[in-house]
Structure formats: structure tokens, C-alpha cells
Design a protein around this motif. Structure first.
Motif, mmCIF file in Angstrom:
data_model
loop_
_atom_site.group_PDB
_atom_site.id
_atom_site.type_symbol
_atom_site.label_atom_id
_atom_site.label_comp_id
_atom_site.label_asym_id
_atom_site.label_seq_id
_atom_site.Cartn_x
_atom_site.Cartn_y
_atom_site.Cartn_z
ATOM 1 N N ILE A 154 0.840 -1.205 0.000
ATOM 2 C CA ILE A 154 0.000 0.000 0.000
ATOM 3 C C ILE A 154 0.873 1.252 0.000
ATOM 4 C CG2 ILE A 154 -1.650 1.347 1.370
ATOM 5 C CD1 ILE A 154 -2.860 -1.340 2.277
ATOM 6 N N HIS A 157 2.449 1.564 -3.275
ATOM 7 C CA HIS A 157 1.431 1.551 -4.328
ATOM 8 C C HIS A 157 1.798 0.536 -5.421
ATOM 9 C CE1 HIS A 157 -2.287 3.369 -5.672
ATOM 10 N NE2 HIS A 157 -1.834 3.315 -6.913
ATOM 11 N N ARG A 190 -8.158 -3.629 2.995
ATOM 12 C CA ARG A 190 -7.535 -2.300 2.862
ATOM 13 C C ARG A 190 -6.781 -2.188 1.535
ATOM 14 N NH1 ARG A 190 -4.119 -0.667 8.009
ATOM 15 N NH2 ARG A 190 -3.915 1.174 6.677
ATOM 16 N N GLU A 193 -9.317 -1.494 -1.083
ATOM 17 C CA GLU A 193 -9.786 -0.111 -1.030
ATOM 18 C C GLU A 193 -8.858 0.826 -1.809
ATOM 19 O OE1 GLU A 193 -10.044 0.857 3.060
ATOM 20 O OE2 GLU A 193 -11.826 -0.367 3.442
ATOM 21 N N LYS A 194 -7.582 0.493 -1.834
ATOM 22 C CA LYS A 194 -6.600 1.300 -2.571
ATOM 23 C C LYS A 194 -6.534 0.914 -4.048
ATOM 24 C CE LYS A 194 -5.281 3.453 1.159
ATOM 25 N NZ LYS A 194 -5.543 4.910 1.336
ATOM 26 N N LYS A 195 -7.393 -0.072 -4.426
ATOM 27 C CA LYS A 195 -7.460 -0.530 -5.818
ATOM 28 C C LYS A 195 -6.112 -1.079 -6.301
ATOM 29 C CE LYS A 195 -11.314 2.518 -7.142
ATOM 30 N NZ LYS A 195 -12.107 1.824 -6.175
#
Length: 300
Positions: A154, A157, A190, A193-195
Motif C-alpha cells: 500500500i 502503491h 484495505r 480499497e486502494k485498488k
């Protein structure tokens, strides 16, 4: 020495025990599928795929990661997290004794290795189970390292990949081991949610609490050919329910036909195929990835 021993050439005139000792142990491996006797060095060069029948033998986690990841820019995550005998578990052997034996046998500190790196220049975080460490069982350390790996994905990214090889939850940690099922799946929520993509790679064996929690939650679920994928063993199911499972019930070929997994990929093609899939999921320019993929296949 007898007169006949004196007449024999030096290469023949040898003690049998000495001759046997001159052959290094572990030089040959028998394939569990076709029973072909394989030269270890050739088998390792072929990523532990039998060259006779293409059976995928089990492979150590670091060997798998070395074959999958680019050589540069690697960073291990969570190696400082170590197991603790919180419950003072009592059994035929103490938990610390079992941990010590597993550490000495594998050179690892627990059953999961998490590394941040790249696959053909596509940045990723990869978690990989070491089955030889107490059957790849998931305890508190495995759960924590998994969570730290997802958190790193995350933060950077990048996609997260988990390669499973586990017998399930670690009984020596009791309820704390079972809690890792919720902990790991919550962290994947989670990530979603951040794709960011989560790719689950199922290898032999994937079973127990691993299969009941995060391993089927991948955006793409991949399996190696003929890997054992199950929650409970076939003998337990038969003795409990009194039914005989269909042929191949716990194998990826059966699961693929029924939509439980998305793909079956040969281990030797995994690096190139994962890079291509991740490029599509991340909508990266395909030219550079395709060039790197082609180069990788030429090297193989």
C-alpha cells in the motif's frame, strides 16, 4: 591381501565401503510421480520440475523467490518479527524445541518470507510460505509478516502476491493462530480499497486455515499443476461424511473447470506470466513488459 587382489587393477581393487563413501549423498532424487531417478543439479536448474513427466516437486521458498524476482532492489520485510511461546504449549516436544529444530533445518526464523522487489521490472511485494518450517503453518509471525507485506504494498502503491504452501493454522499457538485468518483478510480489504491487485498463487500443498481465509480472495487466483488444494484431507472427509470424493476433487484442474481458480501456470512460466498479468492489471505500457518477458523466456 590375497593373490587375486594383487592382480586386480587399482581402479577395481578398492574396498566396497570406501567406494560407496566416495559418492556424495543426495546426488540423485526420485520423482514421486513417475519414479524417474533425477540428477539433483539438473532438477534444480529446471526449477524442481521433473523433466520426464513435468511433475512439480516442492521447492524451498527462497529458491522460488530467487527464480521469480529480479536480482536487484530486493528488500526483506518483517524478518525481525520472531515467534514466542506465549501459551507455554505442552506436547511430545515443547514449542521452543520444535521452533529451534525448524530453524536449524531450514535456516529460516518462521514459515513466511516477504520481499519487496520487482518481476521483470514490474514492482511488487511477494510473500512466500516455507513449507519445510513446521509444515508452513500459520502462526502469529506469519500473520504479522503478511500484514506488514500488504502495508508495504500500500505504501509503495504496488501489487501484492502471496505464494501459499501450508498445512494450515499452527496448533501450538491455539486461538492466536486462528485469529490470523481474520487479521490477514482484513488487511487485504484495505489493499482492495486502494485498488491495488492481490494475486494468490497456490502451490502444493495449500490447505487448512490458509485455504479458508485469504488464498481464494485474490483478484487473480493461480495454481501450479496438480497441486493439492484443500481445506480438509480426503481421508478425513471420507471417514466423517462416509463419501468418496470425485477423481481429482482437490486438484487445480478440477477447481479450474468449476471456476474456483482462474489459471493454472507451469512454474517455469510463472515469472513471465505474472509480469504480463500485473502489467494488464496496472495498465502499464505493454511494450517494455513484453520485451522483458520475451527476454526472460529466451534465457529460460
Amino acid at each position: 591381501m590375497s593373490w587375486i587382489e594383487k592382480l586386480l587393477p587399482p581402479r577395481i581393487n578398492r574396498n566396497g565401503a570406501e567406494a560407496r563413501q566416495s559418492i556424495p549423498a543426495g546426488l540423485w532424487i526420485k520423482c514421486p510421480a513417475c519414479e524417474a531417478v533425477l540428477y539433483r543439479a539438473d532438477l534444480e536448474a529446471n526449477l524442481h520440475d521433473c523433466p520426464k513427466c513435468a511433475h512439480h516437486l516442492r521447492i524451498r521458498a527462497r529458491d522460488r523467490l530467487d527464480a521469480l524476482l529480479d536480482t536487484g532492489g530486493r528488500h526483506e520485510i518483517g524478518q525481525e518479527v520472531l515467534p514466542v511461546d506465549t501459551l507455554k504449549f505442552k506436547g511430545s516436544k515443547s514449542y521452543p524445541a520444535r521452533l529451534q529444530a525448524a530453524m536449524e533445518a531450514t535456516g529460516e526464523t518462521d514459515a513466511m518470507i516477504v520481499i519487496s522487489g520487482a518481476i521483470l521490472s514490474v514492482p511488487v511485494v511477494v510473500a512466500c510460505f516455507e513449507f519445510d518450517f513446521m509444515g508452513g503453518s500459520m502462526g502469529s509471525v506469519v500473520g504479522e509478516r503478511f500484514v506488514r507485506g500488504v502495508r508495504a504494498a500500500i505504501d509503495q502503491h504496488v501489487p501484492f502476491i502471496c505464494i501459499t504452501a501450508s498445512g494450515g493454522a499452527r496448533m501450538q499457538e491455539g486461538l492466536m493462530s486462528l485469529m490470523q485468518m481474520a487479521k490477514t483478510t482484513a488487511m487485504l480489504a484495505r489493499l482492495a480499497e486502494k485498488k491495488l491487485p492481490f494475486v494468490s498463487v497456490l502451490t502444493d500443498p495449500t490447505s487448512g486455515g490458509i485455504s479458508a481465509s485469504f488464498c481464494f480472495l485474490g483478484d487473480i487466483v493461480i495454481a501450479e499443476p496438480k497441486a493439492l488444494i484443500a481445506f480438509t484431507g480426503a481421508r478425513v472427509i471420507k471417514s466423517t461424511l462416509g463419501v468418496t470424493l470425485p477423481e481429482g476433487y482437490q486438484r487445480p484442474e478440477f477447481l479450474l473447470e468449476r471456476g474456483a481458480i482462474d489459471m493454472i501456470i507451469d512454474r517455469r512460466d510463472m515469472r513471465a506470466e505474472l509480469a504480463s498479468l500485473l502489467a494488464l492489471l496496472l495498465k502499464l505500457p505493454t511494450d517494455a513488459v513484453a520485451e522483458n518477458t520475451s527476454e526472460s523466456r529466451r534465457e529460460d
